[in-house]
Design an enzyme around this catalytic site. Structure first.
Site, PDB file in Angstrom:
ATOM      1  N   SER A 107       0.824  -1.070  -0.035  1.00 31.13           N
ATOM      2  CA  SER A 107      -0.081  -0.250   0.056  1.00 31.13           C
ATOM      3  C   SER A 107       0.932   1.168   0.007  1.00 31.13           C
ATOM      4  CB  SER A 107      -0.819   0.085   1.399  1.00 31.13           C
ATOM      5  OG  SER A 107      -1.573   1.275   1.338  1.00 31.13           O
ATOM      6  N   TYR A 126      -1.420  -0.429  11.064  1.00 33.12           N
ATOM      7  CA  TYR A 126      -1.816  -0.974   9.709  1.00 33.12           C
ATOM      8  C   TYR A 126      -0.578  -0.487   8.465  1.00 33.12           C
ATOM      9  CZ  TYR A 126      -3.571  -1.181   4.919  1.00 33.12           C
ATOM     10  OH  TYR A 126      -3.755  -1.405   3.535  1.00 33.12           O
TER      11      TYR A 126
END
Ligand SMILES: NC(=O)c1ccc[n+]([C@@H]2O[C@H](COP(=O)([O-])OP(=O)(O)OC[C@H]3O[C@@H](n4cnc5c(N)ncnc54)[C@H](OP(=O)(O)O)[C@@H]3O)[C@@H](O)[C@H]2O)c1
Length: 298
Positions: free
Chosen positions: A147, A160
């Site tokens: 990501s 995260y």
């Protein structure tokens, strides 16, 4: 029914998180090219729906495996089940992942550890089991979901973002190690995208979700699939994401954290986005008995 490449029928792709978002769109791309599939997620009902849909639409083999990758034993169980069924996995897609919005000290510790288990430990274990077999055969392809969040520290999404930094670093390193073995490792870096991710992460009220433009899961999956098939080690999906990664590389961690925090704050915009426009994400939400704004379960 589309024309199926029958040569791919004996090639299997195992995709975690194939019932929603990027994983679902990647499953359709493999299906269109005639690959046989093993699809993994927790919801049995949703897995069956996707299995039926892909079989009917593309006339391919689909093996659903319901498994909770929050559990430390899940990756080994999946590997054993695949072997017991006599399936050789040629493509591994480690897509399943989650985040949780909030200050680290306010988030239940078990929730943070579950996210690390899913995004890192299960990904590492699945990669280890299948990459070892792939290297022994001299052939295999692995797609890891990174990501843009892995390129900058993210206040209010700290665990995260750190898990995605791990995925990017780990994938680049093993991609290098596996050169010459016939095994390719590709890491895909999407930006914020219109999937069920924000709902599971309790991020529906953030500026990032309500106010920013989001990438479509279809476009992201297409970029990942193309890069995987051409053996690239990394693909950053979308012009805006490329710019974010470029900027993140120039700035200090501290400055990146300040910038990221702005996007993670609750939005005050009244008419912002409140729900995903992606149909698979709606079904995902239905299957776990949740609606937009219901922030109780994951
Ligand atoms: N959306 C974004 O903005 C964005 C951006 C960059 C990267 N990513 C990454 O992209 C990947 C896919 O996310 P997405 O955005 O497509 O989210 P999504 O729409 O929520 O899909 C997640 C998929 O993973 C499965 N899953 C979730 N928890 C699981 C668990 N504990 N065990 C097994 N399967 C599980 C879900 O099915 P079940 O719920 O039935 O298990 C679903 O199939 C993740 O790694 C995410 O971090 C997302």
């Amino acid at each position: 029914m589309p024309v199926i490449n029958v040569n791919n029928r004996n090639q299997y792709a195992l995709i975690t998180g194939a019932t929603s978002g990027f994983g679902y769109e990647l499953a359709k791309l493999f299906a269109k090219d005639g690959f046989s599939l093993v699809i993994v997620a927790r919801s049995q009902e949703r897995l069956q729906e996707v299995t039926d849909e892909l079989k009917q639409q593309y006339n391919i083999e689909v093996t659903p495996i319901s498994s909770d990758l929050f559990r430390p034993t899940a990756a080994k169980e999946i590997y054993d089940e695949v072997r017991t069924r006599g399936i050789v996995v040629n493509y591994l897609v480690n897509d399943a992942g989650q985040g949780e919005w909030g200050r680290f000290i306010d988030i239940d510790l078990q929730r943070s550890l579950d996210i690390i288990q899913l995004n890192i430990c299960s990904l590492v274990a699945l990669t280890k089991y299948f990459a070892t077999d792939m290297a022994a055969r001299g052939d295999g392809h692995i797609l890891q979901l990174g990501s843009e969040a892995g390129k900058a520290p993210m206040p209010l999404l700290s665990v995260y973002a750190a898990t995605k930094a791990f995925v990017i670093s780990f994938s680049a390193a093993i991609s290098n190690e596996l050169e010459g073995t016939g095994v390719n490792v590709t890491v895909l870096l999407p930006g914020a995208s219109d999937t069920d991710f924000f709902h599971k992460a309790n991020m529906e009220y953030t500026k990032a979700y309500r106010e920013e433009s989001l990438q479509t899961p279809e476009d992201v999956a297409h970029d990942g699939y193309e890069a995987l098939m051409s053996g690239e080690s990394r693909v950053i999906s979308g012009g805006k994401t490329k710019m974010h990664v470029y900027m993140a590389n120039l700035l200090s961690d501290e400055t990146n954290a300040v910038n990221m925090r702005k996007l993670m704050e609750p939005s005050e915009k009244e008419d912002g986005r409140t729900a995903s426009g992606h149909s698979a994400s709606h079904k995902e939400r239905e299957s776990i008995g949740r609606e937009s704004g219901d922030l109780k379960e994951r």
